[in-house]
Design an enzyme around this catalytic site. Sequence first.
Site, short mmCIF file in Angstrom:
data_model
loop_
_atom_site.label_atom_id
_atom_site.label_comp_id
_atom_site.label_asym_id
_atom_site.label_seq_id
_atom_site.Cartn_x
_atom_site.Cartn_y
_atom_site.Cartn_z
N LYS A 116 0.81 -1.22 0.00
CA LYS A 116 0.00 0.00 0.00
C LYS A 116 0.85 1.27 0.00
O LYS A 116 0.45 2.29 -0.57
CB LYS A 116 -0.93 0.02 1.21
CG LYS A 116 -2.02 -1.05 1.17
CD LYS A 116 -2.89 -0.94 2.42
CE LYS A 116 -3.63 -2.21 2.75
NZ LYS A 116 -4.77 -2.52 1.91
N HIS A 235 -13.91 -3.82 8.62
CA HIS A 235 -13.28 -3.50 7.34
C HIS A 235 -13.45 -4.60 6.31
O HIS A 235 -12.73 -4.66 5.32
CB HIS A 235 -11.79 -3.19 7.50
CG HIS A 235 -11.52 -2.14 8.54
ND1 HIS A 235 -12.04 -0.88 8.46
CD2 HIS A 235 -10.83 -2.19 9.69
CE1 HIS A 235 -11.66 -0.19 9.51
NE2 HIS A 235 -10.94 -0.96 10.29
N GLU A 293 -6.20 1.62 -2.59
CA GLU A 293 -5.34 0.56 -3.12
C GLU A 293 -5.95 0.02 -4.40
O GLU A 293 -7.11 0.29 -4.71
CB GLU A 293 -5.16 -0.56 -2.10
CG GLU A 293 -6.44 -1.30 -1.78
CD GLU A 293 -6.19 -2.60 -1.03
OE1 GLU A 293 -5.02 -3.01 -0.90
OE2 GLU A 293 -7.17 -3.20 -0.60
N ARG A 297 -6.69 -8.27 -9.49
CA ARG A 297 -7.30 -9.59 -9.72
C ARG A 297 -8.80 -9.39 -9.87
O ARG A 297 -9.29 -8.28 -9.72
CB ARG A 297 -7.04 -10.49 -8.52
CG ARG A 297 -7.47 -9.78 -7.23
CD ARG A 297 -7.54 -10.69 -6.04
NE ARG A 297 -7.56 -9.94 -4.80
CZ ARG A 297 -8.61 -9.39 -4.23
NH1 ARG A 297 -9.79 -9.47 -4.82
NH2 ARG A 297 -8.52 -8.73 -3.09
P1 ADP Z 1 -7.65 -4.11 2.96
O1 ADP Z 1 -6.64 -4.21 1.88
O2 ADP Z 1 -7.22 -4.78 4.21
O3 ADP Z 1 -9.03 -4.48 2.52
P2 ADP Z 1 -8.19 -1.28 2.56
O4 ADP Z 1 -7.09 -0.32 2.51
O5 ADP Z 1 -8.80 -1.72 1.28
O6 ADP Z 1 -7.69 -2.56 3.36
O7 ADP Z 1 -9.33 -0.73 3.52
C1 ADP Z 1 -10.40 -1.55 3.95
C2 ADP Z 1 -11.53 -0.70 4.50
O8 ADP Z 1 -11.09 0.10 5.61
C3 ADP Z 1 -12.10 0.29 3.54
O9 ADP Z 1 -13.05 -0.29 2.72
C4 ADP Z 1 -12.67 1.35 4.46
O10 ADP Z 1 -13.91 0.92 4.98
C5 ADP Z 1 -11.71 1.37 5.58
N1 ADP Z 1 -10.71 2.43 5.39
C6 ADP Z 1 -9.53 2.30 4.77
N2 ADP Z 1 -8.85 3.45 4.76
C7 ADP Z 1 -9.62 4.35 5.40
C8 ADP Z 1 -9.46 5.74 5.74
N3 ADP Z 1 -8.36 6.42 5.45
N4 ADP Z 1 -10.47 6.35 6.40
C9 ADP Z 1 -11.60 5.67 6.74
N5 ADP Z 1 -11.79 4.37 6.47
C10 ADP Z 1 -10.82 3.71 5.80
#
Ligand code: ADP
Length: 662
Positions: A116, A235, A293, A297
């Site tokens: 990330k 999440h 991110e 895939r």
């Molecule tokens: P992963 O790769 O573990 O799925 P992500 O970076 O995609 O992690 O984030 C997963 C979830 O966490 C997001 O869908 C959102 O709900 C929450 N999230 C991530 N970053 C933020 C942020 N900066 N502020 C608020 N919520 C966030």
Amino acid sequence: MFSKILIANRGEIAVRVIRTARRLGVATVAVYSDADAGALHVAEADEAVRIGGAPVADSYLQADAIIAAAKVTGAEAIHPGYGFLSENPEFVEKVSEAGLTFIGPSADAIRAMGLKDAAKALMETALVPVVPGYHGERQEPEFLAAQAEGIGYPVLVKARAGGGGKGMRKVDAPDQFADALAGAQREARASFGDDRVLIEKYVTSPRHIEIQVFGDQHGNAVHLFERDCSLQRRHQKVIEEAPAPGMTDEMRAAMGDAAVKAAKAIGYSGAGTVEFIVDGSDGLLPDRFWFMEMNTRLQVEHPVTEAITGLDLVELQLRVASGEALPFSQSDLVIDGHAFEARVYAEDVPKGFLPAIGTLDHLRFAMTARNDTGVREGDEITPYYDPMIAKVIVHGRSRDEALAKMRVSLAETQIAGTVTNKAFLSALCRHEGFSRGEVDTGLIDRDLEQLVHEGEAPVLAQAVAAIAVLGLAAGESHADPWTSLSGWRLWGAAQHFVKLVQGTAVFDLRVSLRNSRDFKVSSPTNAINLSLVARTPGRMIVDGHAQPLRYAASQTSGRISQVSVFLNGDTYVFDVPDGVSDAGETGSGDDIRAPMPGLVKQVRVKPGDQVVKGDALAVLEAMKMEHTLTAARDGSVSEVFVSDGDQVSDGDLLVSLEPEKE
Ligand code: ADP
């Protein structure tokens, strides 16, 4: 187009890929672990190759064994599905070195988006908006705490190697930072073998909106619109939909452009998803979304995009990987209607969404939905893999119509033999805010209590279960079922007592047999008369009920141990204690036991400690997630039976509290 492909995955996604391949006349090779020898994906493939033992490290992560299987069977390409090796650049390189095609992007593209922190740095240079925060090299706790201070609380600590919501902690205030950082690092180390983190501004009223992108090997890239995945727990996505509620043309164009820019920046080919976090506090505004991110895939929730575009994304993946150009350009694509996907899991929701296992004694899906599944009736949900049972996908002309269809489809989905999250999903689909399209990632947590509350089974459901347990409804197919029941007097007294346990509720029922078809079922507070008109296995037709009453009984060691009753779209699961083992195991709160097999990560208390209800006593890691075990009441710790690092089995005693004084 390829003539034969190997699918390096299992479960619903392997089955889903096989079905498209078959439709295109492409032969398929499945791979399987020992636990999956009889699995649906093995049965559906043209050929299947065993690759190792049940644990994923011995099978679905065995790159060499998978490539060897492809060589031996003459497959030309490998579809990785999602999870497992799907975003592993070394695997992609090995596949090409073996002279095979990887159905997905290049190793370089995966690498560019793999971590990330690096991905965010790259997106900054490509002028894609990223979440403000620190994504540099330094990792000292004091330095990171100072960064958090500078960014401004609340912040999010994220594992740079993260996925599936693991290794992530929201921090509201400076005094929680050190603990949260340690927790995120611990989980990241366990899950990814990499404990480096980044710090991000926590976006308020966050919505998760992602854009499906597709690239080919001729330099074309388009987006297939957005999916809103804001309904999340820890999440992790629970229900996804497309299009996003409240989406405007302007916002969609801005997000779509940013996503295509991201894909082009890494020369992307195949299916990918660019995830954005959106500040939804004032509706959807084109300057309020930021790159989080890119998943390089096919995504679990891709079917909602298929539903609104009419495209088969797996077909497109195969075409693009075999060298064809994308068969459309951006302006050819239109959105048709609205779609939802709900993820049905074997999960004990009231116990904190603990993954569950079991044999699916009964499994029926609704005709109103597309049901993507990797299991059939009789299959087992094992502890080795993700406990997903199915993805229920619906499509309607409008959001309201699609949501109504989802409610009906969930109600008509019948699963017995394990607990599931179906009631929770149904409660979500009835949630007023969600129904109005007011979604954000905090919705589930805010209303968790109401959403996880599983109503006590109505007396009719209790009665059906009791009759099933007594074997009075076991439907042999005699010409005249009543002659077979004429021996009912053999039961001795025409009264029987049945104990049923539904979660924390215990029902002591008395069943009185008036004659071979008329029963009275009484509890201390309630009574109901049932008059059986007809019965076949799993079904009773009862006087006064237009619909047959349906149930499924599960057996353990020759006795009925669980009965699921399907009533008015709800499923009530009753455990049937065998008379000796039920006492004392649940009620008192004196003993804290492992709710599932796992590893003790941290014991938080020692004998003599005073605790209050809800205090964390120990942290258990199971299925790569951390579960905090808390005190069920106030008290003092009498004994601690485990230490950090111990492996424990389901039901093992971990901590006990001094018995309560009268
Ligand atoms: P992963 O790769 O573990 O799925 P992500 O970076 O995609 O992690 O984030 C997963 C979830 O966490 C997001 O869908 C959102 O709900 C929450 N999230 C991530 N970053 C933020 C942020 N900066 N502020 C608020 N919520 C966030």
